[in-house]
Every structure is written in C-alpha cells, then in structure tokens.
Write a protein that holds these residues in place. Structure first.
Motif, PDB file in Angstrom:
ATOM      1  N   GLN A  76       0.723  -1.276   0.037  1.00  0.00           N
ATOM      2  CA  GLN A  76       0.179   0.114   0.006  1.00  0.00           C
ATOM      3  C   GLN A  76       0.897   1.350  -0.131  1.00  0.00           C
ATOM      4  N   GLU A  77       1.935   1.354   0.914  1.00  0.00           N
ATOM      5  CA  GLU A  77       2.633   2.510   0.865  1.00  0.00           C
ATOM      6  C   GLU A  77       3.514   2.838  -0.325  1.00  0.00           C
ATOM      7  N   LYS A  78       4.238   1.678  -0.996  1.00  0.00           N
ATOM      8  CA  LYS A  78       4.796   1.997  -2.037  1.00  0.00           C
ATOM      9  C   LYS A  78       3.751   2.283  -3.252  1.00  0.00           C
ATOM     10  N   THR A  79       2.720   1.898  -3.411  1.00  0.00           N
ATOM     11  CA  THR A  79       1.636   2.165  -4.546  1.00  0.00           C
ATOM     12  C   THR A  79       1.345   3.733  -4.364  1.00  0.00           C
ATOM     13  N   GLN A  80       1.009   3.899  -2.996  1.00  0.00           N
ATOM     14  CA  GLN A  80       0.659   5.176  -2.973  1.00  0.00           C
ATOM     15  C   GLN A  80       1.675   6.269  -3.081  1.00  0.00           C
ATOM     16  N   GLN A  81       2.748   5.952  -2.677  1.00  0.00           N
ATOM     17  CA  GLN A  81       4.016   6.890  -3.011  1.00  0.00           C
ATOM     18  C   GLN A  81       4.317   6.899  -4.488  1.00  0.00           C
ATOM     19  N   HIS A  82       4.203   5.665  -5.241  1.00  0.00           N
ATOM     20  CA  HIS A  82       4.322   5.908  -6.744  1.00  0.00           C
ATOM     21  C   HIS A  82       3.220   6.683  -7.336  1.00  0.00           C
ATOM     22  N   LEU A  83       2.010   6.629  -6.879  1.00  0.00           N
ATOM     23  CA  LEU A  83       0.907   7.443  -7.314  1.00  0.00           C
ATOM     24  C   LEU A  83       1.024   8.787  -7.146  1.00  0.00           C
ATOM     25  N   VAL A  84       1.523   9.396  -6.030  1.00  0.00           N
ATOM     26  CA  VAL A  84       1.514  10.762  -5.438  1.00  0.00           C
ATOM     27  C   VAL A  84       2.713  11.322  -6.413  1.00  0.00           C
TER      28      VAL A  84
END
Length: 127
Positions: A76-84
């Motif tokens: 979740q954190e890596k996905t959110q970081q990538h999308l942001v």
C-alpha cells in the motif's frame, strides 16, 4: 512479481486493492459486498476484475479451499508513494507544495490533521 505492477492498476483495481489492504484476505463475495456500498457493480464484474488483477500480479489467490481467498501483493505505501509522485510530476509540474496547497484548499481538514501536518513539516525542516 514485477516491482512496478502498480503502474498497471486501473481505478477499479485500486478500489479493490484498497479493500484488500484494509481487510486483508477476502473472497470475491466479500470484496463485492464492500464495493456495492459505494457503487453499483455486478458480482461477475468484481470476479473478472480480480482475475485480471491476478494475471497482472496485483493479487494472489489461495485455491486450497472451495472458496478462493485473495490478498494484495502490492504494498500500500509503495503504491501510494508511486501514485503521488506521478501526480506531482504530471499534474502539478513537479511541485509538491502546489499539490499540498490544492489538497488542503479543497478538502476540510481537522485540527488534528493540521497539527500532524505541522509536526511533519517541523521534522522535515530539522533535517
């Protein structure tokens, strides 16, 4: 599993990932029932989406029981970081400050959230 599978996730797939991140292991039925609370969707649509997500490497499926259990493979954190990061680059011309000001200006933010943001900014400025 490829490192950048979250690049391939559609909006609907991200909704399913959000459910799996929050709930952990789920059946298609459980995911579908949660999705139905916010939008109209057929069970077979949810099933097909989750099968596609399996093929993409976004989720894994345990088939050892009669009812198949799915869980997210994407962090979740890596996905959110990538999308942001992608949004900052593509929508805000690389300006994180613009994105933050836009987000804070368009949404109501509680005093607790504002205090948490201030604390985080203080920590950043001390680095």
């Amino acid at each position: 599993m490829a490192e950048i599978n979250h690049l391939k996730a559609t909006e609907s797939e991200l909704e399913i990932l959000q459910i799996l991140w929050e709930k952990g292991n789920c059946t298609v039925r459980e995911v579908h029932e949660i999705l139905e609370k916010s939008k109209e969707s057929g069970y077979t649509t949810t099933l097909k989406l989750m099968q596609i997500m399996l093929e993409k490497g976004l989720v894994a499926r345990d088939t050892s029981a009669k009812t198949h259990i799915y869980h997210a493979l994407q962090n979740q954190e890596k996905t959110q970081q990538h999308l942001v990061n992608k949004m900052i680059d593509n929508v805000f011309n690389g300006s994180a400050a613009r994105m933050v000001m836009q987000a804070l200006g368009n949404h109501s933010t509680s005093k607790d959230e504002i205090n948490a943001i201030k604390e985080y900014l203080d920590q950043l400025s001390k680095r």
